[in-house]
Scaffold this motif. Structure first.
Motif, PDB file in Angstrom:
ATOM      1  N   LEU A   1      44.207 -24.283 -14.065  1.00 34.20           N
ATOM      2  CA  LEU A   1      44.457 -24.707 -15.449  1.00 34.20           C
ATOM      3  C   LEU A   1      45.612 -25.694 -15.500  1.00 34.20           C
ATOM      4  O   LEU A   1      45.569 -26.694 -16.221  1.00 34.20           O
ATOM      5  N   MET A   2      46.658 -25.411 -14.712  1.00 34.84           N
ATOM      6  CA  MET A   2      47.812 -26.319 -14.705  1.00 34.84           C
ATOM      7  C   MET A   2      47.396 -27.690 -14.156  1.00 34.84           C
ATOM      8  O   MET A   2      47.823 -28.718 -14.658  1.00 34.84           O
ATOM      9  N   GLU A   3      46.534 -27.661 -13.163  1.00 31.95           N
ATOM     10  CA  GLU A   3      46.076 -28.918 -12.541  1.00 31.95           C
ATOM     11  C   GLU A   3      45.433 -29.833 -13.587  1.00 31.95           C
ATOM     12  O   GLU A   3      45.586 -31.045 -13.545  1.00 31.95           O
ATOM     13  N   ARG A   4      44.760 -29.222 -14.553  1.00 35.10           N
ATOM     14  CA  ARG A   4      44.067 -30.027 -15.556  1.00 35.10           C
ATOM     15  C   ARG A   4      45.023 -30.785 -16.482  1.00 35.10           C
ATOM     16  O   ARG A   4      44.622 -31.714 -17.151  1.00 35.10           O
ATOM     17  N   PHE A   5      46.266 -30.341 -16.533  1.00 33.87           N
ATOM     18  CA  PHE A   5      47.224 -31.048 -17.409  1.00 33.87           C
ATOM     19  C   PHE A   5      47.890 -32.226 -16.707  1.00 33.87           C
ATOM     20  O   PHE A   5      48.650 -32.957 -17.319  1.00 33.87           O
ATOM     21  N   ILE A   6      47.652 -32.355 -15.406  1.00 33.55           N
ATOM     22  CA  ILE A   6      48.342 -33.425 -14.662  1.00 33.55           C
ATOM     23  C   ILE A   6      47.590 -34.742 -14.853  1.00 33.55           C
ATOM     24  O   ILE A   6      46.379 -34.768 -14.819  1.00 33.55           O
TER      25      ILE A   6
ATOM     26  N   LEU B   1      44.669  -7.361 -13.567  1.00 32.27           N
ATOM     27  CA  LEU B   1      45.385  -8.006 -14.665  1.00 32.27           C
ATOM     28  C   LEU B   1      45.577  -9.496 -14.453  1.00 32.27           C
ATOM     29  O   LEU B   1      45.333 -10.306 -15.341  1.00 32.27           O
ATOM     30  N   GLU B   2      46.043  -9.843 -13.269  1.00 30.47           N
ATOM     31  CA  GLU B   2      46.528 -11.205 -13.108  1.00 30.47           C
ATOM     32  C   GLU B   2      45.418 -12.200 -12.808  1.00 30.47           C
ATOM     33  O   GLU B   2      44.565 -11.975 -11.966  1.00 30.47           O
ATOM     34  N   GLY B   3      45.441 -13.320 -13.511  1.00 30.38           N
ATOM     35  CA  GLY B   3      44.499 -14.394 -13.243  1.00 30.38           C
ATOM     36  C   GLY B   3      45.226 -15.544 -12.578  1.00 30.38           C
ATOM     37  O   GLY B   3      46.442 -15.635 -12.623  1.00 30.38           O
ATOM     38  N   ASP B   4      44.481 -16.432 -11.939  1.00 31.45           N
ATOM     39  CA  ASP B   4      45.079 -17.590 -11.274  1.00 31.45           C
ATOM     40  C   ASP B   4      45.113 -18.754 -12.264  1.00 31.45           C
ATOM     41  O   ASP B   4      44.067 -19.262 -12.657  1.00 31.45           O
ATOM     42  N   ILE B   5      46.317 -19.164 -12.643  1.00 36.55           N
ATOM     43  CA  ILE B   5      46.405 -20.236 -13.644  1.00 36.55           C
ATOM     44  C   ILE B   5      46.580 -21.613 -13.005  1.00 36.55           C
ATOM     45  O   ILE B   5      46.663 -22.612 -13.706  1.00 36.55           O
TER      46      ILE B   5
END
Lengths: 284, 588
Positions: A279-284, A272-276
């Motif tokens: 993705l968060m790094e891309r918003f920095i 189920l779980e993905g590593d986000i």
């Protein structure tokens, strides 16, 4: 090997005695057995109407949803667990009226489903109103002076939408219908089986006898189901003679084959779980 | 969320405006990222009409060394890429502010066309600089941003870094050209000495790295963290960016993302996926949610976990397609026919959007109910600087989802078994021995259609029994600001940000105001809400709708009504200064 008898659910069908739905139910159970499907890996999705009570009468998984929407529900079930054999039960109102846009889109997507439409040319459960497939001039409670709209031609629509398995069965010929459903189950892609299904209570025109006099088996005529132009001709045939059987068949990539996520196996069985964090790094 | 302290917090406000197609969105994001990279907090708002080219778009960026969560009415620097921006927004420029515009794209007699301008005009030959650089006309915006950073004396390197990370992904030469253009604008205002250069904001060295993202981004990340594997939607502003985000990450995150023929299909597909055991979601705005409404009841009756996102925009009907309002609360509370248990929640900022979206999936699956997350144009599309979400302790809870072994040990499995807590163990299609038919008709515990009045009552009671435990998981409203204040602002959802900043500004003026903010609205957290409301002396409801929909809910649930109501339904979110003035007036 499952037998049709083992597929019988405890719920007793509450359709009118003599209704065409009974023989479709028998044919569905027979076809599931013939195709060798495991009941727990089979799921029957339906909409609303007399036809759509069918999942309760077969001992498999089922989903009895809302009016007109069995195809989107079934599409997602199939994509979420493509190990399941998904059969869709719908009616002429459910599929060609309220659910028409889903029908066209499911056909063009070539979702790997078996779509069986109980087509009795009338609204039965709501006690006898005109349907999208009612013939011109057909009199009902809502068309007391006769239907003024030309009928929807589902097989022609399916062909135009890129259908890969376009066929018609007849509830009055359960042996033929059973074979047709087996073919539909085995087909890779969306298999449309429009079934002429007499409504013995509200449709006094399109009776068993009416259909029986007109129906003829395409397989006996040398029709080539891979010939699209010939299929278009046959799909339009609706009058003194009405063809039953496979009108068109073709192989084409199915919807689930186009989903990259499914290459790792059924979606429902993936962790189920993905590593986000990336993705968060891309918003920095 | 940490509150800005009570000291005066200087907020720099920059607005860039021009026609659609001028790159206003990209510019706004670049400015926001430049400030964020300098360690500053940022919060933005974007205003645009429903068209592709032309029209009038503005992007406003507020930056501060302290947290900033509401948009200001006044701007320090106005960047006008067209004449209309200059004319329509001059009155918003503060005294001592600056209005920067393209020298040759604007009528020569500038002063005459903007007699109300209280600030300084800063003509910059944006078009000429672009021509000199042999760049595309659209790059005027980059030159203008460079010039803006020049006149506020903000370190160019932060802008350069923002440009490189925005354009560098696609093509380094594009990044280089944009850095070049920005540098030329920056140098022009510094070197020519034709305008005043004033340090308006300073970077904060050593500040933590923050993300700059929207509420929709936060919802999407929360969903992915919760194990979302299916996303189906039909494009509709302001929910569409969730669809774009999911589609872009379809491969890397192993999702199935489908743009469907309509919102009915989007919602029904999500229900189908969930029925098969996949965590799924469908997002839309009010009009699309109207089409999804029937499916909400289907999820409830079949007890299929389901997460909806309703990002509001002003109605009725198409209303204001790209603007802001909170007019769908009452609609969401009761959408779909019949009585059933649902969860309705409305995050107020990025953190709440992330954590409560994650929680929404757990609630949906634990209680096998539909959950509706309410956002709106403002929260969905405003960028706010936010610390990377802390993922510690976030645990996926699938509730009573059965394993094959558990199912094998349950010989007479009943999908809708009448249990003590109202939640029935859930077998997934494909599992041996669990065969049942999920049913939108009311049914027996087995799933078979039922018409018997006694069974109907029993199963309705079973489904409602979920409330007893569910209510314990529903957080009450949160109080912010000084305890025991003379007046309390009562609000919900995205009004949190502007209310927070208005409260802080009033506190700085010496007024005793605090803020009570609701995220969870159904089931309504009665006890904690009453506890908080008991502590208040004078309440002021703040909502972005015509009929004070939260107040209607408070009256229904608590027989409580706020003392004064502040409402806004002009299609725009609250600006901090006028909101503060209205709160002050209400207190008088």
């Amino acid at each position: 090997m499952t037998t049709p008898e083992e597929l019988r659910a405890t719920t007793i069908p509450d359709w009118c005695p003599g209704c065409g739905d009974h023989s479709i139910l028998m044919s569905v159970k027979g076809a599931i057995a013939d195709a060798g499907l495991e009941p727990h890996k089979t799921l029957i999705v339906s909409g609303i109407g007399c036809s759509s009570k069918l999942p309760h009468y077969v001992k498999t998984y089922g989903f009895h949803g809302i009016h007109g929407r069995p195809l989107p529900i079934a599409t997602a079930i199939k994509l979420s667990n493509h190990e399941l054999n998904v059969i869709v039960i719908s009616g002429d109102g459910d599929c060609y009226g309220i659910g028409m846009s889903h029908f066209i889109h499911a056909v063009r997507r070539n979702v790997n489903l078996t779509l069986i439409v109980h087509d009795n040319q009338i609204y039965g459960l709501t006690t006898g109103q005109t349907s999208p497939t009612s013939d011109l001039g057909f009199k009902t409670k809502t068309t007391p002076f006769g239907a003024v709209e030309d009928a929807v031609r589902p097989l022609s629509l399916a062909l135009a939408a890129g259908g890969t398995f376009v066929s018609r069965g007849f509830a009055g010929n359960p042996k033929h219908l059973r074979g047709l459903i087996v073919e539909g189950i085995r087909h890779k892609g969306l298999a449309l089986i429009d079934v002429m299904q007499p409504c013995v209570t509200f449709n006094r025109v399109n009776t068993f006898e009416w259909y029986r006099q007109r129906a003829y088996d395409l397989a006996q005529t040398g029709h080539d189901p891979t010939d699209w132009m010939a299929a278009v001709e046959k799909a339009r045939e609706w009058g003194d003679k009405i063809p039953i059987g496979i009108i068109y068949r073709q192989e084409r990539t199915t919807y689930e084959e186009l989903m990259p996520a499914l290459q790792a196996g059924p979606l429902a069985k993936q962790p189920l779980e993905g590593d986000i964090r990336p993705l968060m790094e891309r918003f920095i | 969320m940490a509150l800005a302290d009570e000291e005066g917090s200087e907020v720099l406000s920059v607005m860039i405006g021009g026609q659609a197609g001028y790159g206003i969105m990209t510019s706004g994001e670049l400015i926001a990222r430049s400030f964020s990279r300098g360690g500053l907090h940022v919060h933005t708002d974007v205003e645009y009409p429903s068209l592709i080219r032309g029209g009038h778009n503005t992007y406003q960026i507020c930056a501060s060394a302290k947290e900033v969560s509401g948009i200001r009415e006044k701007v320090d620097v106005l960047i006008a890429l067209d004449d209309r921006t200059l004319r329509e927004h001059t009155t918003e420029v503060k005294e001592g502010g600056q209005a920067l515009f393209d020298l040759y794209a604007t009528p020569i007699d500038v002063k005459k066309s903007i007699p109300d301008l209280k600030g300084e005009v800063v003509p910059v030959p944006l078009s000429d600089i672009v021509k000199e650089k042999k760049g595309d006309t659209v790059m005027r915006n980059t030159v203008a941003i460079g010039a803006c950073m020049g006149i506020i004396d903000y370190d160019f390197s932060y802008l350069e870094s923002a440009i490189r990370s925005t354009f560098g992904k696609k093509d380094e030469s594009v990044a280089n050209a944009n850095v070049d253009a920005a540098r030329a604008g920056y140098d022009f205002v510094i070197d020519k000495g034709k305008c005043s250069v004033r340090k308006r904001i300073s970077p904060v060295p050593g500040a933590p790295r923050r993300m700059v993202l929207t509420g929709n981004d936060s919802v999407a990340l929360g969903a992915l963290k919760a194990g979302l594997r299916w996303y189906s939607a039909y494009p509709m502003t302001p929910a569409s960016s969730i669809l774009h985000f999911m589609a872009a990450n379809e491969k890397s995150m192993g999702l199935v993302v489908r743009q469907t023929e309509d919102e009915i299909a989007a919602a029904c597909m999500a229900i189908g996926a969930s029925h098969a055991g996949v965590r799924s979601m469908a997002a839309t705005s009010g009009g699309g949610f109207c089409l999804m409404t029937e499916s909400v009841g289907l999820a409830a009756m079949t007890e299929t976990p389901m997460v909806y996102v309703l990002s509001q925009r002003p109605g009725p009907s198409t209303g204001l397609a790209t603007r802001h309002e909170q007019g769908d609360l009452q609609f969401a509370l009761d959408a779909s026919q019949g009585d059933f248990v649902r969860v309705v929640l409305a995050p107020g900022d990025n953190n709440e959007a992330f954590y409560h979206t994650f929680k929404a999936f757990n609630l949906a699956e634990k209680y096998q109910v539909p959950v509706i997350i309410i956002s709106d144009r403002y929260l969905s599309e405003s960028l706010t600087s936010t610390l990377p979400f802390d993922l510690e302790g976030m645990v996926i809870d699938r509730g009573k989802l059965m394993t094959e072994e558990e199912l094998a040990a349950t010989p007479d499995y009943l999908r809708y078994e009448d249990t003590d807590d109202g939640v029935s163990p859930r077998a997934l299609p494909g599992m041996k021995g669990g065969m049942y038919t999920a049913n939108g008709d009311d049914h027996y515990e087995s799933g078979e259609t039922n018409e018997d009045p006694v069974v109907r009552t029993k199963l309705m009671d079973k489904r409602f029994r979920k409330l007893a435990r569910l209510i314990d998981e529903i957080p009450g409203p949160k109080m912010y600001g000084p305890p025991d204040a003379d007046a309390t602002i009562v609000t919900w959802g995205s009004c949190k940000g502007p209310c927070m900043d208005a409260m802080l500004s009033l506190n700085r003026k010496g007024l005793s105001v605090n803020l009570l903010h609701f995220v969870y609205l159904k089931p309504f957290p009665r006890r904690p809400a009453l506890e908080q409301l008991k502590k208040t002396r004078f309440t002021i409801g703040v909502e972005c709708n015509r009929t004070s929909q939260l107040d209607r809910l408070l009256r229904e649930e608590l027989k409580f009504s706020v003392d004064k109501k502040i409402r806004k339904f002009d299609g725009r979110p609250y600006f901090v200064e006028p909101l503060a003035a209205r709160v002050e007036e209400a207190m008088a």
